[in-house]
Design an enzyme around this catalytic site. Structure first.
Site, short mmCIF file in Angstrom:
data_model
loop_
_atom_site.label_atom_id
_atom_site.label_comp_id
_atom_site.label_asym_id
_atom_site.label_seq_id
_atom_site.Cartn_x
_atom_site.Cartn_y
_atom_site.Cartn_z
N CYS A 217 35.57 -18.59 -39.66
CA CYS A 217 34.85 -18.90 -40.90
C CYS A 217 35.70 -18.74 -42.15
O CYS A 217 35.27 -19.10 -43.26
CB CYS A 217 33.59 -18.04 -41.02
SG CYS A 217 33.92 -16.28 -41.33
N ASP A 337 22.73 12.19 -28.70
CA ASP A 337 23.51 11.41 -27.73
C ASP A 337 24.99 11.77 -27.86
O ASP A 337 25.60 11.58 -28.91
CB ASP A 337 23.30 9.93 -28.01
CG ASP A 337 24.02 9.02 -27.04
OD1 ASP A 337 24.71 9.53 -26.14
OD2 ASP A 337 23.88 7.79 -27.17
#
Length: 418
Positions: A217, A337
């Site tokens: 892009c 986590d």
């Protein structure tokens, strides 16, 4: 600052009272509970306390607290500064920091990445400082691409002057949403979270470093007007003048923090000749980088909360003969986590004497074993000091790397060293 409405004044007084009570009873420093109480009384208090100030918001995954402290120190050249330089980086903490300094025209607030759009909207800052984005606390925060998108959208609705790290693609993409930005080439050691273009998803081309661009892009790294040279320990300003840093804080990450602080100070009209001496005076931030001598051994405390932070901490370790303690918890402020441990390359610790501590020491031990790093298990820093001193009397230093609550527990053992 303009006079606060009566309701806001009452909210501020009650918040300060709650904070004082929290400190007096030993429950904490009061920065969070004070803000919570004040918000119950006046939900719009952050906007009202921000009005009439020149406010800077500082956000990133790593380095927020340090950079907030650096910027606040420099802005004291202009007068009193309201700041939460020891943390408490959500709206409750912001309210406490602003309420505690009602007459300070200048303000610098560290902002949790997730809360930046909300605080940006409420506080209407003059400057927004963006440094880096990487994975952190995935059980609490969004994916970092989504965070970057929310930053970009919020900046597009703001008139704030952005000071941002051009070398981090996610940060640059977010900053490009602003009308006006100052770009700093501050470096990006951890690149594992930004190989894809945040605009179109294409694979970024990164050669030569620090350049990056998307062949799909056309998005590319913005042209930086400030830059760090880590090898020379210098910063180059927009006029091309080179400034030797000579910081007391160690490592490339702190050189990056200092460069961003200097660029932010310049947005306030303070030039490097004024800002740099103040940056050089700072030796530790909320216990980070502090050295404590215990039983004749110098123990240095390093905070690392995620893979990018651990990588930076490894880079400033003392020579291999100096033992290192690694401590990991998984409480709510850390994120429950611990799978992020597997993103860290611990093989760099081979050849060192390594100790593991903390509530999740078994997770850490398994990770070290996989990377073939021998380790010993310990309960307290003092136990490690005693063992090392008994077995290797010539060792006079130990480094400690810990994640957030583990770091705070260790720091508390030493009287919450600064």
């Amino acid at each position: 600052m303009s006079e606060l409405p009566l309701r806001a004044q009452l909210a501020s007084v009650l918040g300060k009272g709650a904070a004082s009570l929290s400190r007096a009873t030993g429950r904490g420093d009061g920065s969070v509970i004070g803000g919570k109480i004040a918000l119950k009384v006046e939900p719009d208090l952050l906007a009202q306390l921000s009005r009439g100030r020149r406010l800077a918001l500082v956000s990133a995954t790593n380095g927020k607290t340090t950079t907030t402290r650096l910027i606040a120190s420099v802005l004291r050249e202009l007068g009193p500064v309201a700041t939460n330089e020891h943390g408490a980086n959500m709206p409750t903490g912001h309210i406490t920091a602003l309420a505690n300094s009602p007459d300070a025209r200048e303000a610098v607030l560290e902002v949790d990445e997730k809360y930046l759009p909300q605080v940006l909207k409420a506080a209407n800052p003059a400057v927004v400082v963006l440094m880096n984005l990487s994975r952190d606390q995935m059980d609490r925060a969004s994916e970092i691409n989504l965070l970057a998108k929310k930053w970009r959208e919020a900046l597009g609705r703001s008139q704030a002057h952005v000071v941002a790290n051009a070398d981090d693609p996610l940060v640059a993409w977010a900053g490009l949403g602003a009308d006006y930005a100052t770009w700093v080439s501050a470096g990006q050691r951890w690149k594992e979270d930004s190989w894809c273009c945040p605009e179109c998803g294409g694979h970024l081309k990164r050669d030569p470093d620090p350049h990056w661009e998307c062949p799909e892009c056309g998005m590319r790294r913005p042209e930086a007007t400030w830059s760090v040279d880590n090898n020379a320990d210098t910063v180059v300003d927009p006029a091309g003048q080179t400034w030797p840093l000579r910081l007391s804080l160690p490592g490339d990450a702190n050189r990056a923090n200092a460069a961003i602080a200097m660029a932010t100070a310049a947005a306030y009209g303070l030039q490097p000749a004024q800002s740099l001496p103040r940056l050089q005076e700072i030796r530790s931030v909320a216990g980070r980088y502090t050295s404590v001598v215990t039983d004749g051994v110098e123990v240095r405390l390093l905070l690392a909360k995620n893979p990018a932070g651990w990588l930076e901490s490894f880079a400033v370790l003392d020579p291999p003969r100096v033992p290192v303690i690694l401590s990991v918890n998984a409480q709510i402020p850390d994120g429950k986590d611990t799978s992020w441990l597997w993103d860290v390359d611990y093989s760099v610790l081979r050849g060192r004497r390594v100790f593991v501590m903390g509530e999740r020491r078994t997770d850490l031990a398994l990770r070290l074993e996989t990377d073939e790093v021998p380790f010993e298990v310990a309960d307290r820093v003092s136990d490690v000091v005693a063992k090392v001193k008994a077995e290797s009397p010539d060792i006079t230093k130990i480094d400690v790397i810990a994640n957030y609550t583990a770091f705070q527990q260790i720091r508390a053992d030493y009287g919450r060293v600064q």
